[in-house]
Scaffold this motif. Sequence first.
Motif, short mmCIF file in Angstrom:
data_model
loop_
_atom_site.label_atom_id
_atom_site.label_comp_id
_atom_site.label_asym_id
_atom_site.label_seq_id
_atom_site.Cartn_x
_atom_site.Cartn_y
_atom_site.Cartn_z
N ARG A 46 0.87 -1.18 0.00
CA ARG A 46 0.00 0.00 0.00
C ARG A 46 0.90 1.22 0.00
O ARG A 46 1.87 1.29 0.76
CB ARG A 46 -0.89 0.02 1.25
N ILE A 47 0.59 2.19 -0.85
CA ILE A 47 1.46 3.35 -1.02
C ILE A 47 0.69 4.63 -0.74
O ILE A 47 -0.39 4.84 -1.28
CB ILE A 47 2.04 3.41 -2.45
N SER A 55 9.03 16.63 -5.87
CA SER A 55 9.37 15.26 -5.50
C SER A 55 8.30 14.70 -4.56
O SER A 55 7.49 15.44 -4.00
CB SER A 55 10.73 15.21 -4.81
N LEU A 56 8.33 13.40 -4.41
CA LEU A 56 7.38 12.74 -3.53
C LEU A 56 8.14 11.93 -2.49
O LEU A 56 9.23 11.42 -2.75
CB LEU A 56 6.52 11.74 -4.30
N VAL A 57 7.52 11.82 -1.32
CA VAL A 57 7.87 10.76 -0.40
C VAL A 57 6.80 9.70 -0.56
O VAL A 57 5.60 10.02 -0.57
CB VAL A 57 7.92 11.28 1.06
N GLU A 58 7.20 8.48 -0.78
CA GLU A 58 6.24 7.38 -0.89
C GLU A 58 6.40 6.47 0.32
O GLU A 58 7.45 5.86 0.51
CB GLU A 58 6.46 6.59 -2.19
N LEU A 59 5.35 6.41 1.11
CA LEU A 59 5.34 5.50 2.26
C LEU A 59 4.83 4.15 1.79
O LEU A 59 3.76 4.06 1.18
CB LEU A 59 4.45 6.07 3.37
N LEU A 60 5.59 3.11 2.04
CA LEU A 60 5.31 1.78 1.50
C LEU A 60 5.04 0.82 2.66
O LEU A 60 5.93 0.51 3.44
CB LEU A 60 6.51 1.28 0.69
N GLN A 61 3.80 0.37 2.73
CA GLN A 61 3.43 -0.60 3.77
C GLN A 61 3.11 -1.93 3.10
O GLN A 61 2.24 -1.99 2.24
CB GLN A 61 2.22 -0.10 4.57
#
Length: 136
Positions: A46-47, A55-61
Amino acid sequence: MPAAPLRGTRIDHIGIAVESLEAILPLYRDLLGMPEVPLDDSDGARITGLAAGDSLVELLQPEQSDSPIGKFLARRGPGIHHICFKVDDLDGTLARCRDAGLRLIDQVPRRGAEGKRIAFLHPASTGGVLVELSEY
Ligand code: CO
Protein backbone atom coordinates in the motif's frame (compact mmCIF):
# COMPACT_ATOMS: atom_id res chain seq x y z
CA MET A 1 7.61 18.13 -33.96
CA PRO A 2 10.59 19.53 -32.03
CA ALA A 3 12.31 17.23 -29.56
CA ALA A 4 11.29 17.69 -25.93
CA PRO A 5 13.79 19.86 -24.05
CA LEU A 6 16.10 17.96 -21.73
CA ARG A 7 15.14 18.43 -18.12
CA GLY A 8 18.03 16.75 -16.36
CA THR A 9 18.06 14.05 -13.73
CA ARG A 10 15.85 14.83 -10.74
CA ILE A 11 14.64 13.08 -7.63
CA ASP A 12 11.20 11.67 -8.44
CA HIS A 13 10.50 10.05 -5.11
CA ILE A 14 12.00 8.49 -2.04
CA GLY A 15 10.45 5.18 -1.02
CA ILE A 16 10.23 4.58 2.72
CA ALA A 17 9.28 1.19 4.16
CA VAL A 18 6.84 1.53 7.06
CA GLU A 19 5.10 -0.88 9.39
CA SER A 20 1.94 1.24 9.48
CA LEU A 21 0.86 4.05 7.16
CA GLU A 22 -1.65 5.28 9.72
CA ALA A 23 1.00 5.55 12.41
CA ILE A 24 3.56 7.52 10.38
CA LEU A 25 1.28 9.62 8.14
CA PRO A 26 0.70 12.42 10.71
CA LEU A 27 4.44 13.14 10.80
CA TYR A 28 4.72 13.88 7.10
CA ARG A 29 1.22 15.28 6.49
CA ASP A 30 0.46 17.23 9.65
CA LEU A 31 3.80 18.09 11.22
CA LEU A 32 5.86 18.57 8.06
CA GLY A 33 2.93 19.93 6.03
CA MET A 34 3.19 17.70 2.98
CA PRO A 35 -0.02 17.27 0.94
CA GLU A 36 -1.19 13.72 0.30
CA VAL A 37 -1.07 12.52 -3.30
CA PRO A 38 -3.21 9.53 -4.25
CA LEU A 39 -1.17 6.65 -5.65
CA ASP A 40 -2.00 3.13 -6.78
CA ASP A 41 -0.82 0.20 -4.73
CA SER A 42 2.06 -1.68 -6.32
CA ASP A 43 4.29 -4.74 -5.81
CA GLY A 44 2.26 -5.98 -2.83
CA ALA A 45 2.49 -2.68 -0.98
CA ARG A 46 0.00 0.00 0.00
CA ILE A 47 1.46 3.35 -1.02
CA THR A 48 0.74 6.83 0.28
CA GLY A 49 2.39 9.68 -1.58
CA LEU A 50 3.30 13.00 0.01
CA ALA A 51 4.43 15.97 -2.05
CA ALA A 52 7.69 17.75 -1.30
CA GLY A 53 7.81 20.27 -4.12
CA ASP A 54 8.25 18.37 -7.37
CA SER A 55 9.37 15.26 -5.50
CA LEU A 56 7.38 12.74 -3.53
CA VAL A 57 7.87 10.76 -0.40
CA GLU A 58 6.24 7.38 -0.89
CA LEU A 59 5.34 5.50 2.26
CA LEU A 60 5.31 1.78 1.50
CA GLN A 61 3.43 -0.60 3.77
CA PRO A 62 3.57 -4.28 2.83
CA GLU A 63 0.31 -6.12 2.30
CA GLN A 64 2.04 -9.51 2.46
CA SER A 65 5.16 -10.45 4.38
CA ASP A 66 6.62 -12.14 1.26
CA SER A 67 6.36 -8.97 -0.85
CA PRO A 68 9.57 -7.01 -1.59
CA ILE A 69 8.76 -4.42 1.08
CA GLY A 70 7.67 -7.12 3.53
CA LYS A 71 11.01 -8.88 3.14
CA PHE A 72 12.90 -5.60 3.47
CA LEU A 73 11.09 -4.77 6.72
CA ALA A 74 11.81 -8.20 8.15
CA ARG A 75 15.50 -7.96 7.27
CA ARG A 76 16.29 -4.29 7.86
CA GLY A 77 13.37 -2.78 9.74
CA PRO A 78 11.59 0.42 8.71
CA GLY A 79 13.51 3.12 6.86
CA ILE A 80 14.54 4.38 3.45
CA HIS A 81 14.02 1.61 0.90
CA HIS A 82 14.92 3.26 -2.41
CA ILE A 83 15.50 6.53 -4.21
CA CYS A 84 13.94 7.09 -7.63
CA PHE A 85 15.56 9.41 -10.14
CA LYS A 86 13.68 10.46 -13.23
CA VAL A 87 15.92 10.77 -16.25
CA ASP A 88 15.52 12.17 -19.73
CA ASP A 89 16.56 8.95 -21.48
CA LEU A 90 15.77 5.84 -19.45
CA ASP A 91 16.97 3.36 -22.07
CA GLY A 92 20.20 5.27 -22.63
CA THR A 93 20.85 5.65 -18.91
CA LEU A 94 20.23 1.96 -18.28
CA ALA A 95 22.56 1.05 -21.16
CA ARG A 96 25.30 3.31 -19.73
CA CYS A 97 24.94 1.66 -16.33
CA ARG A 98 25.13 -1.81 -17.91
CA ASP A 99 28.17 -0.85 -19.97
CA ALA A 100 29.83 0.48 -16.81
CA GLY A 101 29.46 -2.96 -15.24
CA LEU A 102 26.70 -2.14 -12.78
CA ARG A 103 24.40 -4.92 -11.62
CA LEU A 104 20.90 -4.31 -12.95
CA ILE A 105 17.80 -5.71 -11.27
CA ASP A 106 15.77 -4.98 -14.40
CA GLN A 107 17.64 -5.72 -17.62
CA VAL A 108 15.01 -3.77 -19.55
CA PRO A 109 12.53 -1.21 -18.23
CA ARG A 110 9.19 -2.49 -16.95
CA ARG A 111 5.94 -0.81 -16.04
CA GLY A 112 5.90 0.40 -12.46
CA ALA A 113 3.22 2.12 -10.42
CA GLU A 114 1.26 4.76 -12.36
CA GLY A 115 2.23 3.03 -15.63
CA LYS A 116 5.62 4.73 -15.95
CA ARG A 117 8.58 2.79 -17.33
CA ILE A 118 11.08 2.07 -14.55
CA ALA A 119 14.17 -0.02 -13.86
CA PHE A 120 16.06 -0.78 -10.65
CA LEU A 121 19.83 -0.85 -10.09
CA HIS A 122 21.14 -3.29 -7.49
CA PRO A 123 22.49 -1.68 -4.31
CA ALA A 124 25.59 -3.89 -4.53
CA SER A 125 26.85 -1.67 -7.33
CA THR A 126 25.50 1.73 -6.26
CA GLY A 127 27.16 2.17 -2.89
CA GLY A 128 24.37 0.48 -0.98
CA VAL A 129 21.39 2.44 -2.33
CA LEU A 130 18.57 0.70 -4.18
CA VAL A 131 18.18 3.06 -7.14
CA GLU A 132 15.04 3.23 -9.23
CA LEU A 133 15.23 4.99 -12.59
CA SER A 134 12.07 6.36 -14.13
CA GLU A 135 11.00 8.31 -17.17
CA TYR A 136 9.45 11.77 -17.05
CO1 CO B 1 9.60 3.72 -6.30
